[in-house]
Structure formats: structure tokens, C-alpha cells
Scaffold this motif. Structure first.
Motif, PDB file in Angstrom:
ATOM      1  N   PRO A  52       0.214  -1.353   0.522  1.00  0.00           N
ATOM      2  CA  PRO A  52      -0.148  -0.237   0.129  1.00  0.00           C
ATOM      3  C   PRO A  52       0.975   1.534  -0.043  1.00  0.00           C
ATOM      4  O   PRO A  52       1.724   1.230   0.689  1.00  0.00           O
ATOM      5  CB  PRO A  52      -1.081   0.047   0.991  1.00  0.00           C
ATOM      6  CG  PRO A  52      -0.667  -1.636   1.539  1.00  0.00           C
ATOM      7  CD  PRO A  52       0.232  -2.072   1.159  1.00  0.00           C
ATOM      8  N   THR A  54      -2.365   3.316   1.350  1.00  0.00           N
ATOM      9  CA  THR A  54      -3.801   3.379   0.805  1.00  0.00           C
ATOM     10  C   THR A  54      -3.513   2.305  -0.778  1.00  0.00           C
ATOM     11  O   THR A  54      -2.049   2.625  -0.708  1.00  0.00           O
ATOM     12  CB  THR A  54      -4.727   4.488   0.492  1.00  0.00           C
ATOM     13  OG1 THR A  54      -5.953   4.274  -0.813  1.00  0.00           O
ATOM     14  CG2 THR A  54      -3.373   5.493  -0.552  1.00  0.00           C
ATOM     15  N   ALA A  55      -4.057   1.339  -0.659  1.00  0.00           N
ATOM     16  CA  ALA A  55      -4.245   0.440  -2.095  1.00  0.00           C
ATOM     17  C   ALA A  55      -4.318   1.674  -3.530  1.00  0.00           C
ATOM     18  O   ALA A  55      -5.249   1.739  -3.301  1.00  0.00           O
ATOM     19  CB  ALA A  55      -5.295  -0.595  -2.053  1.00  0.00           C
TER      20      ALA A  55
END
Length: 242
Positions: free
Chosen positions: A154, A210-211
Motif C-alpha cells: 500500500p 491506501t491501495a
């Protein structure tokens, strides 16, 4: 009998910029820029930066105050103007703060009469500056990131957030990071993608992961919001995943 021309009289005014729900903006943050103008003709009578310390935390933030109790001491940040005037002058006082953080700058304005020889010292004229300074640290502005590097790991979002006076935001402190809502709004190719909650991991430092699963042009808008004071702040960064 011919009349006598009025003589200019030295008049001293101290102007201070105080962060909302915090302390004064001084040298440690680069100061606040003060402009004092004659309202009639817009002539600049004095201008300069506030200098000094943010002030005493106990006095400003924790001690109940009676009427006329002074917030500032001799070291507290301010800008002292010495203006020679012959008669009362209606002035406009502008404060731009924090001066060295353009994205977070706020302009506060007030207007009042200056009377020759009638000084405004002590706390002087205090203008309130609301908000937070928000600097996005990661990703970097216009950074190019390969999709392969974030596909299985991520992407980290980091932002440094401080009060407008530079006061520390930390866990459980006077400016408690647990009370401040910090989120990153993620856009891809100009369209809203998601919102990511960020958490305090060190003094002033908020972080999230966050991906990212597609190539494109991304924008992170990091905002801070404190419900009790109404303070807000925003920082933005654009980057590319290729």
C-alpha cells in the motif's frame, strides 16, 4: 493672527496575530505580516513582521481570565509601529499569517481610530487567525510512482499538521491529535475515488496507507478538522502512477 500648524505626535501601536484556539504567531514560524493603512487614501503608515515568542501556554490556554487581564508579556510576538500623526486617523490594519506558509495563509482585518499620542500597548490590537498548517510530505508533489511498486504494498500518505502558531499537536496534549479529524480525499484522473482516515503517529505527523491498483494521475487532498474550535486546514499533492 496666523494659526499655528499642528505638530505630528508619536503614537505607538502593537499589533499581534493570535492563532485561533492557540497562541501568538512569532519568530519561530516566520511571523505574521502587518500593514497599517490610512483608510482615507490607503497610504501605508507602517508595515512589518511580528517577532517574539508564541507566549505563555499556561496564561493563554489554561488560566481563567478576568476582564482586562493581559495575555501577552514582554517576550510575546507582536509588531510595534511608531506612527507620527497630527490628528485622529481612521486606519485599516491587515495581518497576513503565517507569512512563510502561503498555502495556509489567512488575512485578518480590522479598522479603528488612532488618536495622536494615545498609545495602544500591552496586548495591543489582537487579530485572530483560524486554521491549521497542513503540509503533505508523502507522496511528493508530482512524484512518478511505478504501479509495480505499489501493487503489493500500500502507498503511504503522510502529512505534517500544526497549529497556525506552530504549536505541537500530539496525543493527549493541549492540542490533542485524537480530537482532530484528518482524512485524505483521493481522486484519480479528476474523479473521486475514496476517502482515507489518517492517524497521529508522532508529534504533528499523521499517516495512513491506501491501495493503488491502476495507473493514472492522482490527487490527495488532506484535510484537518477540529469540531470544538472550528479550525480547518487543507494540503494538496498531485502525483502520477505509471
Amino acid at each position: 493672527m496666523a494659526g499655528h500648524a499642528a505638530q505630528a505626535i508619536e503614537t505607538k501601536v502593537i499589533v499581534r496575530a493570535k492563532a485561533k484556539d492557540a497562541k501568538f504567531i512569532g519568530s519561530s514560524l516566520g511571523g505574521a505580516y502587518v500593514i497599517i493603512r490610512d483608510k482615507t487614501n490607503q497610504r501605508v503608515l507602517a508595515e512589518g513582521l511580528t517577532a517574539g515568542t508564541p507566549g505563555n501556554t499556561k496564561t493563554i490556554m489554561h488560566t481563567p481570565r478576568d476582564r482586562y487581564t493581559q495575555l501577552a508579556d514582554d517576550q510575546t510576538a507582536g509588531f510595534e509601529a511608531v506612527i507620527d500623526i497630527e490628528e485622529p486617523v481612521f486606519v485599516r490594519i491587515e495581518v497576513i499569517a503565517p507569512y512563510n506558509h502561503r498555502q495556509s495563509q489567512v488575512q485578518a482585518v480590522t479598522e479603528l481610530w488612532l488618536i495622536p499620542g494615545k498609545h495602544m500597548l500591552g496586548d495591543g490590537i489582537i487579530l485572530e487567525i483560524p486554521g491549521f498548517i497542513v503540509d503533505v510530505l508523502s507522496p511528493r508533489t508530482h512524484q512518478f510512482i511505478t504501479l509495480a511498486s505499489v501493487k503489493d504494498k500500500p502507498l503511504k500518505i503522510q502529512a505534517n499538521i500544526v497549529m497556525m502558531c506552530g504549536c505541537l499537536i500530539n496525543k493527549g496534549g493541549t492540542w490533542n491529535g485524537d480530537e482532530i479529524e484528518v482524512k485524505a480525499i483521493v481522486k484519480k484522473d479528476g474523479k473521486f475515488l475514496k476517502e482515507v482516515t489518517m492517524s497521529l503517529i508522532d508529534a504533528n505527523l499523521f499517516e495512513a496507507v491506501t491501495a493503488i491498483d491502476a495507473k493514472g494521475e492522482y490527487q490527495f487532498t488532506v484535510y484537518a478538522y477540529h469540531e470544538k474550535s472550528g479550525n480547518t486546514g487543507v494540503g494538496k499533492v498531485n502525483f502520477v502512477v505509471y
